[in-house]
Design a protein around this motif. Structure first.
Motif, PDB file in Angstrom:
ATOM      1  N   UNK A   1       0.716  -1.360   0.023  1.00 62.47           N
ATOM      2  CA  UNK A   1       0.123   0.093   0.065  1.00 62.47           C
ATOM      3  C   UNK A   1       0.869   1.099  -0.005  1.00 62.47           C
ATOM      4  N   UNK A   2       2.020   1.288   0.982  1.00 60.20           N
ATOM      5  CA  UNK A   2       2.699   2.510   0.829  1.00 60.20           C
ATOM      6  C   UNK A   2       3.507   2.695  -0.625  1.00 60.20           C
ATOM      7  N   UNK A   3       3.979   1.516  -1.065  1.00 58.09           N
ATOM      8  CA  UNK A   3       4.776   1.848  -2.245  1.00 58.09           C
ATOM      9  C   UNK A   3       3.763   2.575  -3.351  1.00 58.09           C
ATOM     10  N   UNK A   4       2.759   1.839  -3.377  1.00 54.89           N
ATOM     11  CA  UNK A   4       1.572   2.244  -4.640  1.00 54.89           C
ATOM     12  C   UNK A   4       1.285   3.756  -4.354  1.00 54.89           C
ATOM     13  N   UNK A   5       0.720   4.130  -3.061  1.00 52.08           N
ATOM     14  CA  UNK A   5       0.519   5.493  -2.623  1.00 52.08           C
ATOM     15  C   UNK A   5       1.676   6.508  -3.063  1.00 52.08           C
ATOM     16  N   UNK A   6       3.035   6.076  -2.722  1.00 52.45           N
ATOM     17  CA  UNK A   6       4.185   6.851  -3.095  1.00 52.45           C
ATOM     18  C   UNK A   6       4.265   7.056  -4.608  1.00 52.45           C
ATOM     19  N   UNK A   7       4.233   5.984  -5.255  1.00 55.67           N
ATOM     20  CA  UNK A   7       4.475   5.734  -6.732  1.00 55.67           C
ATOM     21  C   UNK A   7       3.483   6.517  -7.349  1.00 55.67           C
ATOM     22  N   UNK A   8       2.126   6.367  -6.838  1.00 51.73           N
ATOM     23  CA  UNK A   8       0.989   6.997  -7.570  1.00 51.73           C
ATOM     24  C   UNK A   8       1.205   8.436  -7.397  1.00 51.73           C
ATOM     25  N   UNK A   9       1.429   9.084  -6.140  1.00 55.67           N
ATOM     26  CA  UNK A   9       1.659  10.465  -5.830  1.00 55.67           C
ATOM     27  C   UNK A   9       2.819  11.068  -6.866  1.00 55.67           C
ATOM     28  N   UNK A  10       3.749  10.368  -7.191  1.00 54.74           N
ATOM     29  CA  UNK A  10       5.047  10.652  -7.959  1.00 54.74           C
ATOM     30  C   UNK A  10       4.592  10.789  -9.316  1.00 54.74           C
ATOM     31  N   UNK A  11       3.763   9.797  -9.955  1.00 57.35           N
ATOM     32  CA  UNK A  11       3.263   9.984 -11.298  1.00 57.35           C
ATOM     33  C   UNK A  11       2.335  11.322 -11.441  1.00 57.35           C
ATOM     34  N   UNK A  12       1.656  11.464 -10.295  1.00 58.11           N
ATOM     35  CA  UNK A  12       0.538  12.685 -10.348  1.00 58.11           C
ATOM     36  C   UNK A  12       1.455  13.882 -10.395  1.00 58.11           C
TER      37      UNK A  12
END
Lengths: 204, 204
Positions: A92-103
């Motif tokens: 969950x943490x990696x997904x949140x972090x990576x999605x925020x990076x792409x945003x």
């Protein structure tokens, strides 16, 4: 313009100086504004000094190249949270972090700026080391630490090189940013995390 | 120099022209030589025309920018085999291909050249599209086709996006080339393939 030149005049006349930290913040702010509105080619010592009402000598003293100044300005300006949220669930943490990076790259205007910085760094060694020191290396270390904690909780295998995972996740996003042969999207970020954890081989 | 100028003279006098394909090959050869010996900044229409004994007008006609010419010269010059060896074992084929790619970047002198090309592409749209058209997109497609065949043999899961795997493998290598915070090595290439196939989660 005259008002902006004022601090320089004051320094010249010796009637008091602005504290160095204040001058520095003003220079970074001006460089960041130029970087985001006109791109990296606008970030020259000449224009930043003029915009910040600072002397070019000061800039030469503090930054080895205009590119290095641009990198630090980007870092100072970007609002991105470097802290890795640690909920105890690495997926969950990696997904949140990576999605925020792409945003950040695709929606918040940072994408072209980072692309130009990394691009210019390929022929500017000072920019290259500033980008690493101020931006990419601290981020890599935070990610590694979060993944090491996850490994301690048994969520990642012992034999996996977590530094390699940084390239397999964030590096893959940078690749789509810099060589845009396929779209950079939040669903791509999600797929990256899923595959980095589960692998593409059929589950036996 | 005089000998190299000869063909241009002949064209002017109308006493016969070199075939276009031959002129083109000569220009690409000259541009590639400048690119590999002096870097992308040496690849200007002026210098390439002089080196190739060609007219600058010809170059303007054929390439939208000096960057685009540099990209095509790189592609024409690089000896790398684009074909994906297909032994029927995707793990072995990906590992061989990715290790060869890392060797090319780190030992055969192509690394700094590709890094400069991708770097310059960030502020040169013509170079960006030439790089994609001539180099990165054909490579992506070959990799995707090889992985689709592997999927047909049951070696990759049906729900995995194989285009994403290209970024997770080659993109990760480009990341270490462009943002060198960690070493690019053949063992890194091996670890990338292993993790992309097996995943970092503990095997249940």
């Amino acid at each position: 313009m005259e008002r902006q030149d004022e601090p320089v005049q004051r320094v010249r006349r010796g009637r008091g100086r602005r504290p160095a930290a204040e001058v520095r913040a003003g220079v970074l702010e001006a460089a960041g504004r130029l970087l985001f509105t006109e791109g990296i080619k606008a970030v020259t010592f000449e224009r930043v000094a003029l915009t910040a009402g600072s002397s070019k000598m000061t800039l030469y003293k503090w930054w080895p190249s205009a590119g290095a100044l641009a990198a630090e300005a980007y870092f100072a300006r970007s609002e991105q949270v470097l802290e890795f949220s640690d909920t105890g669930d690495i997926r969950a943490d990696l997904t949140r972090q990576l999605r925020a990076f792409v945003r950040l790259l695709t929606q918040d205007g940072a994408g072209p700026v980072i692309a130009e910085l990394i691009g210019a760094a390929q022929t500017d060694p000072d920019l290259k080391s500033a980008f690493s020191r101020e931006y990419s290396m601290p981020r890599r270390i935070l990610a590694i630490e979060a993944m090491e904690r996850a490994r301690g909780r048994g969520q990642l295998r012992d034999d996996v090189d977590v530094s390699m995972l940084v390239d397999q996740l964030w590096g893959a996003c940078y690749h789509r940013l810099l060589v845009p042969d396929a779209p950079l999207s939040e669903s791509f970020a999600g797929a990256l995390v899923a595959n980095a954890l589960d692998g593409a081989s059929p589950r036996s």
